[in-house]
Every structure is written in C-alpha cells, then in structure tokens.
Design a protein around this motif. Structure first.
Motif, mmCIF file in Angstrom:
data_model
loop_
_atom_site.group_PDB
_atom_site.id
_atom_site.type_symbol
_atom_site.label_atom_id
_atom_site.label_comp_id
_atom_site.label_asym_id
_atom_site.label_seq_id
_atom_site.Cartn_x
_atom_site.Cartn_y
_atom_site.Cartn_z
ATOM 1 N N GLU A 22 -0.535 -11.832 6.542
ATOM 2 C CA GLU A 22 -2.071 -11.034 6.587
ATOM 3 C C GLU A 22 -1.024 -9.693 7.746
ATOM 4 O OE1 GLU A 22 -5.875 -12.878 6.242
ATOM 5 O OE2 GLU A 22 -4.555 -14.058 7.021
ATOM 6 N N TRP A 76 -3.319 -13.233 17.818
ATOM 7 C CA TRP A 76 -3.076 -13.020 16.350
ATOM 8 C C TRP A 76 -3.576 -14.636 15.657
ATOM 9 C CZ3 TRP A 76 -5.002 -9.408 12.575
ATOM 10 C CH2 TRP A 76 -4.390 -9.784 11.310
ATOM 11 N N LYS A 77 -4.436 -14.380 15.607
ATOM 12 C CA LYS A 77 -4.778 -15.892 14.366
ATOM 13 C C LYS A 77 -4.494 -16.178 12.747
ATOM 14 C CE LYS A 77 -6.260 -17.086 18.370
ATOM 15 N NZ LYS A 77 -6.065 -17.991 19.216
ATOM 16 N N LYS A 78 -4.289 -14.816 12.031
ATOM 17 C CA LYS A 78 -4.363 -14.800 10.864
ATOM 18 C C LYS A 78 -2.867 -15.735 10.706
ATOM 19 C CE LYS A 78 -8.264 -12.303 10.034
ATOM 20 N NZ LYS A 78 -8.912 -11.098 9.125
ATOM 21 N N SER A 79 -2.196 -15.385 9.258
ATOM 22 C CA SER A 79 -1.408 -15.583 8.266
ATOM 23 C C SER A 79 -0.281 -13.997 8.811
ATOM 24 C CB SER A 79 -1.426 -15.908 6.998
ATOM 25 O OG SER A 79 -1.381 -14.216 6.653
#
Length: 221
Positions: free
Chosen positions: A71, A65-68
């Motif tokens: 999110e 997972w690359k988002k916050s």
C-alpha cells in the motif's frame, strides 16, 4: 521530477567523491542502468565517524506508516518537492534528522516526439557523479517486524537546461555543498543547480521498459 536514474559508478569513484569511511569495497556494487521506484538504491548517509554508503528502497515509507509495504508503494514517495517537504507529515521528521545523498551517474526524462515517448539522459557536464539531495527513513513492517530503510529524492524547479525537457528536476548539489545538506540540513541549498552543470542527450527507447537493464540503453538511436 526524477522517476528513473542510473548508478553505474565504481567503488573507487564513489569512495573518492564522498570520502567514505569504509576503506574496502562493499559487496554487490553492480552497475544499474535503469533504476525505478521501489527498487534498491545506494545512498550516502552521515554517521558518527563520517560518510557511509548504505542501501535503501527507493520510495520513502514514513516511520509511522501502519499499513502494508504494498500500500505504501501507491503513495509515489520516490520524489518529494523540496519547497514543501519540511511541512509534509511524510517527510517532516526526515528533513530534520535523516538526510542523505543519492549518488547518480545520470537520470532520465522524457518528451513526446512524433507521438512517442522519447527518453533523454541527463548527466554532469564534467562526467562526475551527480549528488541528489535526499531523505531516508526506517520503517518496521507491522506484520513481519522486519525493518526497512527507504529514501526519496528531493526535487526543485527546472533550470534553463532542464526546461527543454521538464518543469522539475532533482536537487543537484556541488561537492562543497554536500556537508551543508547532510550535516546542517541547509534548505537554502534546495534550489536548481547551475544550468552549465548538466547536459543531456537522446538515448534508446528501450529505457521505457524498466525490465531493460543493459548498458546499451545509453546508446543514441
């Protein structure tokens, strides 16, 4: 599904049921009467020396997972369908290598009665801790570099008891099936438990508010 549950066992109870490798109580093992997604939960994991109790965020965040984290919370990954998890990118790696047990004293489900959401509390008929099949994952926050352990509860079709309340339920394992899941990853175990293993009762509507965390939530109205 399973969107709220309880963890109100003692250290002695959870240690004995899972034969944990730590002989001494872990700190801060307080009773939890209304656990909700994104909160901290206890999980049982398999380590080299045996089973251990660990802490995780409820709601799996995949390692890629690359988002916050905020999110990630929108993904609703606190449950995973056992029939689909092995093929889903979010859960596939954990199914192969990072399986866990989520110990629970009971869980809640709702049905509409007289136009209101009425909670019911589902427990083991024998009073023991319920063993939910689960998955765990480690994720590194791209902004802070902090590592987070997270987990999900696997669900299956409802058995005859649960069908009175909902069409889905957590995968509940018997004591002699725990190793089959933790060690072997036996997916044939991911089926509805015997209907006689569980029972349910009506409880207080105070459960509906996640901020309510007292023992009287389990009282009948």
């Amino acid at each position: 599904m399973c969107g709220r549950f309880t963890q109100i066992y003692s250290w002695a109870e959870v240690h004995e049921q899972y034969n944990l490798i730590l002989p001494d109580p872990i700190p801060n093992l307080e009773p939890r009467y209304n656990v909700a997604p994104t909160q901290r939960i206890d999980i049982v994991v398999q380590e080299e020396g045996g089973r251990a109790l660990a802490r995780a965020r409820w709601g799996l965040v995949p390692f890629f997972w690359k988002k916050s984290l905020k999110e990630a919370a929108r993904l609703s990954t606190f449950n995973a369908k056992s029939e689909e998890a092995a093929a889903k990118p979010f859960f596939r790696a954990a199914m192969k290598a990072r399986r866990c047990i989520v110990p629970a004293s009971g869980f809640y489900e709702w049905r509409t009665e007289d136009g209101q959401k009425q909670p019911y509390y589902i427990t083991a008929a024998g009073g023991e801790i319920l063993s939910f099949a689960g998955l765990w994952e480690t994720w590194k926050d791209p902004e802070t570099e902090e590592r987070l352990v997270s987990a999900t509860i696997l669900t299956t079709a409802a058995n005859a008891t649960m069908q009175e309340l909902h069409h889905r339920m957590p995968v509940i394992l018997k004591a002699d099936q725990v190793d089959g899941w933790l060690v072997d990853g036996d997916q044939e175990l991911l089926v509805p438990c015997d209907p006689q293993m569980i029972e349910f009762r009506r409880v207080s509507r105070k459960v509906n508010n996640v901020r309510n965390q007292r023992a009287d939530l389990l009282n009948s109205e």
